[in-house]
Design a protein around this motif. Structure first.
Motif, PDB file in Angstrom:
ATOM      1  N   ASP A 140     -47.815  -5.841  46.593  1.00 20.86           N
ATOM      2  CA  ASP A 140     -48.593  -4.648  46.236  1.00 20.86           C
ATOM      3  C   ASP A 140     -49.928  -5.050  45.626  1.00 20.86           C
ATOM      4  O   ASP A 140     -50.976  -4.468  45.942  1.00 20.86           O
ATOM      5  N   TRP A 141     -49.880  -6.026  44.718  1.00 19.46           N
ATOM      6  CA  TRP A 141     -51.100  -6.485  44.047  1.00 19.46           C
ATOM      7  C   TRP A 141     -52.085  -7.030  45.073  1.00 19.46           C
ATOM      8  O   TRP A 141     -53.282  -6.691  45.047  1.00 19.46           O
ATOM      9  N   TYR A 264     -44.371  -4.595  55.190  1.00 20.43           N
ATOM     10  CA  TYR A 264     -44.575  -4.021  53.857  1.00 20.43           C
ATOM     11  C   TYR A 264     -46.019  -4.215  53.400  1.00 20.43           C
ATOM     12  O   TYR A 264     -46.663  -3.278  52.906  1.00 20.43           O
ATOM     13  N   TYR A 265     -46.545  -5.435  53.547  1.00 23.45           N
ATOM     14  CA  TYR A 265     -47.923  -5.699  53.142  1.00 23.45           C
ATOM     15  C   TYR A 265     -48.908  -4.829  53.912  1.00 23.45           C
ATOM     16  O   TYR A 265     -49.798  -4.203  53.311  1.00 23.45           O
ATOM     17  N   GLU A 268     -48.806  -1.172  52.910  1.00 29.37           N
ATOM     18  CA  GLU A 268     -49.447  -0.939  51.620  1.00 29.37           C
ATOM     19  C   GLU A 268     -50.961  -1.130  51.726  1.00 29.37           C
ATOM     20  O   GLU A 268     -51.730  -0.360  51.129  1.00 29.37           O
TER      21      GLU A 268
END
Length: 339
Positions: A140-141, A264-265, A268
């Motif tokens: 997420d970061w 996922y990356y 996001e």
């Protein structure tokens, strides 16, 4: 100027006390130290990065040379530039340690950077291999960090004051390691891999050393903050992502989870890009290009490992397979250009 005097002045404290060395810097180039403060209106403690070149460099794997020395010295300069001119531009979801001032003595080469104590700020946990939320928080970061600095038409000197090519392993600064590689397809394709990444249409600022050890976590809600910006600079987001995943997971875990983690990356990344005002088509273009570059980015790091330490645990069959996939991809691209 002693660290205590500088900290006292910058933080407006009555008293400064050296508490403990958190860790030594790589190859003996200084230390990270916690100091407690008395009388400061806002701060009870700070962490100071104190950099000074050692008289005798002792690289743990034998890579000591003037070129390597200059690269490390430059990395500390870049980090101070990052905190002075770029850190405040980070996406709000990409939390980093705040900087309260820095100092450089051109005569001695010593550098001091006063940073927020992330333990006191609520980020007292470190990466736990049993906590999958830790890895997802890091991803997420990265997505927020990369989205916040996305650039489709960077100038030749962008990002000013940082590494033009971020990451500590990029080919331009690792010619000694490249020379040490065994002859073969990976060595002969090293420049082509680097060019493929350099010529990406969509660039961002990459952390450059995004291993799990450089993230601090909140024990309550798994929020995350990042540290160590010595190799921050221009690049593509999947360079950070590939390095993060390789630092976090075993070979079997990578093989079992790589597709999900990539999805996922990119999900996001697309969400954050659109949330900050980019169009869906723009976000999709970024995602499609970087998806194609993931195996290239992985192979580029594997090239570094094969020169720096070919017996390193990161030289796994999984990494070798992904590297072969990248070399095949390069071959297809080369054939298309010739046709």
């Amino acid at each position: 100027m002693t660290p205590e005097v500088f900290i006292k002045r910058q933080c407006k404290a009555h008293m400064v006390k050296r508490e403990a060395v958190i860790q030594s810097l790589w190859s003996g180039y200084g230390e990270l130290v916690r100091y407690s403060l008395v009388g400061s209106a806002e701060l009870a403690a700070v962490v100071v990065k104190h950099c000074s070149a050692p008289l005798d460099v002792a690289h743990p794997r034998g890579w000591q040379s003037n070129h390597a020395h200059l690269r490390k010295v430059r990395s500390y300069e870049v980090e101070q530039n990052w905190y002075r001119h770029w850190a405040s531009r980070c996406h709000e979801l990409a939390r980093i340690a705040r900087c309260y001032g820095d100092f450089y003595d051109e005569h001695t080469g010593q550098r001091l950077t006063i940073l927020e104590d992330l333990d006191l700020a609520g980020y007292s946990s470190r990466y736990n291999t049993q906590n999958r939320d830790h890895l997802l928080a890091c991803i997420d970061w990265l997505a927020a960090f990369h989205a916040g600095f996305i650039h489709s038409t960077p100038s030749a000197d962008w990002p000013t004051g940082l590494w033009q090519k971020g990451t500590y392993w990029h080919l331009d600064t690792r010619q000694e390691e490249w020379s040490a590689m065994n002859d073969g397809d990976l060595k002969s394709s090293a420049a082509a891999l680097a060019i493929c990444l350099d010529q990406a249409c969509f660039k961002t600022i990459v952390h450059g050393d995004a291993k799990v050890a450089n993230f601090c976590f909140s024990p309550l809600d798994t929020q995350v903050a990042a540290v160590d910006f010595q190799y921050v600079g221009g690049g593509v987001g999947v360079q950070d992502l590939a390095y993060l995943l390789g630092s976090a997971l075993s070979e079997s875990e990578l093989a079992d989870n790589i597709d999900y983690l990539l999805e996922y990356y990119f999900s996001e990344l697309g969400r954050v890009l659109m949330a900050q005002g980019e169009s869906q088509s723009f976000a999709q273009d970024v995602i499609e290009e970087w998806q194609d570059l993931f195996s290239i980015a992985w192979a580029d790091f594997h090239r570094f490992i094969m020169g720096w330490s070919p017996t390193h645990p990161k030289n796994t069959p999984f990494s070798q397979r992904l590297t072969e996939q990248a070399l095949t991809q390069l071959g297809r691209l080369s054939s298309l250009r010739r046709s």
